[in-house]
Design a protein around this motif. Structure first.
Motif, PDB file in Angstrom:
ATOM      1  N   ALA A  74       0.850  -1.197   0.000  1.00  0.00           N
ATOM      2  CA  ALA A  74       0.000   0.000   0.000  1.00  0.00           C
ATOM      3  C   ALA A  74       0.880   1.239   0.000  1.00  0.00           C
ATOM      4  O   ALA A  74       1.985   1.230   0.569  1.00  0.00           O
ATOM      5  N   TYR A  75       0.381   2.282  -0.628  1.00  0.00           N
ATOM      6  CA  TYR A  75       1.091   3.559  -0.686  1.00  0.00           C
ATOM      7  C   TYR A  75       0.168   4.663  -0.195  1.00  0.00           C
ATOM      8  O   TYR A  75      -1.043   4.618  -0.432  1.00  0.00           O
ATOM      9  N   ALA A  76       0.754   5.650   0.465  1.00  0.00           N
ATOM     10  CA  ALA A  76      -0.048   6.776   0.947  1.00  0.00           C
ATOM     11  C   ALA A  76       0.828   8.018   1.042  1.00  0.00           C
ATOM     12  O   ALA A  76       1.973   7.942   1.507  1.00  0.00           O
ATOM     13  N   ASP A  77       0.293   9.143   0.599  1.00  0.00           N
ATOM     14  CA  ASP A  77       0.938  10.439   0.803  1.00  0.00           C
ATOM     15  C   ASP A  77       0.390  11.006   2.098  1.00  0.00           C
ATOM     16  O   ASP A  77      -0.820  11.247   2.215  1.00  0.00           O
ATOM     17  N   LEU A  78       1.263  11.196   3.070  1.00  0.00           N
ATOM     18  CA  LEU A  78       0.855  11.654   4.397  1.00  0.00           C
ATOM     19  C   LEU A  78       1.692  12.857   4.806  1.00  0.00           C
ATOM     20  O   LEU A  78       2.896  12.729   5.035  1.00  0.00           O
ATOM     21  N   LEU A  81       4.927  13.413   2.891  1.00  0.00           N
ATOM     22  CA  LEU A  81       5.841  12.277   2.774  1.00  0.00           C
ATOM     23  C   LEU A  81       5.146  11.128   2.053  1.00  0.00           C
ATOM     24  O   LEU A  81       3.945  10.914   2.204  1.00  0.00           O
ATOM     25  N   ARG A  82       5.915  10.395   1.294  1.00  0.00           N
ATOM     26  CA  ARG A  82       5.401   9.227   0.573  1.00  0.00           C
ATOM     27  C   ARG A  82       5.714   7.978   1.385  1.00  0.00           C
ATOM     28  O   ARG A  82       6.873   7.645   1.612  1.00  0.00           O
ATOM     29  N   PHE A  83       4.651   7.300   1.867  1.00  0.00           N
ATOM     30  CA  PHE A  83       4.776   6.093   2.677  1.00  0.00           C
ATOM     31  C   PHE A  83       4.462   4.866   1.847  1.00  0.00           C
ATOM     32  O   PHE A  83       3.594   4.900   0.982  1.00  0.00           O
ATOM     33  N   GLY A  84       5.129   3.775   2.172  1.00  0.00           N
ATOM     34  CA  GLY A  84       4.785   2.465   1.660  1.00  0.00           C
ATOM     35  C   GLY A  84       4.603   1.533   2.840  1.00  0.00           C
ATOM     36  O   GLY A  84       5.246   1.710   3.883  1.00  0.00           O
ATOM     37  N   VAL A  85       3.716   0.553   2.679  1.00  0.00           N
ATOM     38  CA  VAL A  85       3.500  -0.460   3.708  1.00  0.00           C
ATOM     39  C   VAL A  85       3.562  -1.813   3.013  1.00  0.00           C
ATOM     40  O   VAL A  85       2.928  -2.025   1.976  1.00  0.00           O
ATOM     41  N   ILE A  86       4.342  -2.728   3.592  1.00  0.00           N
ATOM     42  CA  ILE A  86       4.505  -4.083   3.059  1.00  0.00           C
ATOM     43  C   ILE A  86       4.707  -5.003   4.249  1.00  0.00           C
ATOM     44  O   ILE A  86       5.150  -4.556   5.308  1.00  0.00           O
ATOM     45  N   HIS A  87       4.393  -6.267   4.086  1.00  0.00           N
ATOM     46  CA  HIS A  87       4.575  -7.171   5.223  1.00  0.00           C
ATOM     47  C   HIS A  87       6.028  -7.617   5.358  1.00  0.00           C
ATOM     48  O   HIS A  87       6.640  -7.445   6.395  1.00  0.00           O
ATOM     49  N   GLU A  88       6.584  -8.198   4.316  1.00  0.00           N
ATOM     50  CA  GLU A  88       7.904  -8.811   4.436  1.00  0.00           C
ATOM     51  C   GLU A  88       8.918  -8.125   3.536  1.00  0.00           C
ATOM     52  O   GLU A  88       8.631  -7.809   2.385  1.00  0.00           O
ATOM     53  N   THR A  89      10.120  -7.921   4.069  1.00  0.00           N
ATOM     54  CA  THR A  89      11.201  -7.294   3.311  1.00  0.00           C
ATOM     55  C   THR A  89      12.415  -8.193   3.163  1.00  0.00           C
ATOM     56  O   THR A  89      13.432  -7.768   2.630  1.00  0.00           O
ATOM     57  N   GLY A  90      12.335  -9.423   3.646  1.00  0.00           N
ATOM     58  CA  GLY A  90      13.459 -10.345   3.540  1.00  0.00           C
ATOM     59  C   GLY A  90      14.404 -10.234   4.729  1.00  0.00           C
ATOM     60  O   GLY A  90      14.082  -9.606   5.732  1.00  0.00           O
ATOM     61  N   GLY A 105      10.927   5.745  -4.743  1.00  0.00           N
ATOM     62  CA  GLY A 105      10.133   6.962  -4.593  1.00  0.00           C
ATOM     63  C   GLY A 105       9.593   7.196  -3.196  1.00  0.00           C
ATOM     64  O   GLY A 105       8.871   8.165  -2.973  1.00  0.00           O
ATOM     65  N   LEU A 106       9.924   6.324  -2.251  1.00  0.00           N
ATOM     66  CA  LEU A 106       9.358   6.440  -0.907  1.00  0.00           C
ATOM     67  C   LEU A 106      10.265   7.214   0.041  1.00  0.00           C
ATOM     68  O   LEU A 106      11.489   7.200  -0.092  1.00  0.00           O
ATOM     69  N   ASP A 107       9.629   7.834   1.025  1.00  0.00           N
ATOM     70  CA  ASP A 107      10.346   8.455   2.138  1.00  0.00           C
ATOM     71  C   ASP A 107      10.396   7.526   3.346  1.00  0.00           C
ATOM     72  O   ASP A 107      11.363   7.511   4.096  1.00  0.00           O
ATOM     73  N   VAL A 108       9.303   6.741   3.537  1.00  0.00           N
ATOM     74  CA  VAL A 108       9.184   5.853   4.688  1.00  0.00           C
ATOM     75  C   VAL A 108       8.580   4.533   4.230  1.00  0.00           C
ATOM     76  O   VAL A 108       7.594   4.521   3.494  1.00  0.00           O
TER      77      VAL A 108
END
Length: 166
Positions: A74-78, A81-90, A105-108
């Motif tokens: 998921a992505y959100a401009d808050l 700032l440009r946020f991304g949310v993901i479950h697993e990153t390895g 393109g993300l800040d957080v």
């Protein structure tokens, strides 16, 4: 803008309900970010009904009902700032470089899966946050969640909250 970050709630497998201190944060938060492994739709329903805005993703333990309602990323401009949310990153090793390359393109980036709180900044400036789990501490000393504030296009007051042991 006040943010509430959580992941890996695993209800009702790991706990019967979300901890009261976490629920007390809901009315104070402008946005709730959940990085997956809800396990039950009741938790999603609860957060949707009690949050001003919810940004969530499914995790590896989430079945078809949750996957039908939530994206993998998921992505959100808050607050600028440009946020991304993901479950697993390895694996932890190389995470900052790998995520910075995958999400330029993300800040957080808020993530979960490990149940291990994490707060680092990649050389590119990407801030990586894992709030841990409010219900399943695994090998950690405490169950946890995070809060943060976005003001003037900056992420400030990032705080890891430790929950009392049950």
């Amino acid at each position: 803008m006040r943010l509430l970050l959580m992941s890996d709630t695993h209800l009702p497998r790991r706990a019967k309900r979300l901890p009261a201190p976490l629920l007390d944060e809901l009315p104070c938060s402008d946005v709730v970010l959940h990085a997956g492994d809800w396990v039950d739709t009741a938790t999603l329903d609860l957060l949707e009904s009690r949050s001003r805005r919810l940004v969530g993703v499914y995790g590896n333990n989430d079945g078809p009902d949750l996957r039908a309602r939530l994206p993998e990323i998921a992505y959100a401009d808050l607050g600028g700032l440009r946020f991304g949310v993901i479950h697993e990153t390895g694996p932890a090793r190389g995470r900052d470089i790998r995520c910075a390359a995958r999400f330029p393109g993300l800040d957080v980036l808020v993530f979960g899966h490990s149940h291990i709180p994490w707060d680092t900044t990649a050389p590119t400036g990407l801030r990586l946050l894992n709030p841990g789990s409010p219900t399943d501490r695994r090998r950690q000393p405490h169950c946890t969640y995070m809060t943060a504030v976005v003001t003037g296009g900056r992420l400030t007051e990032v705080e890891l909250h430790r929950l009392p042991r049950r």
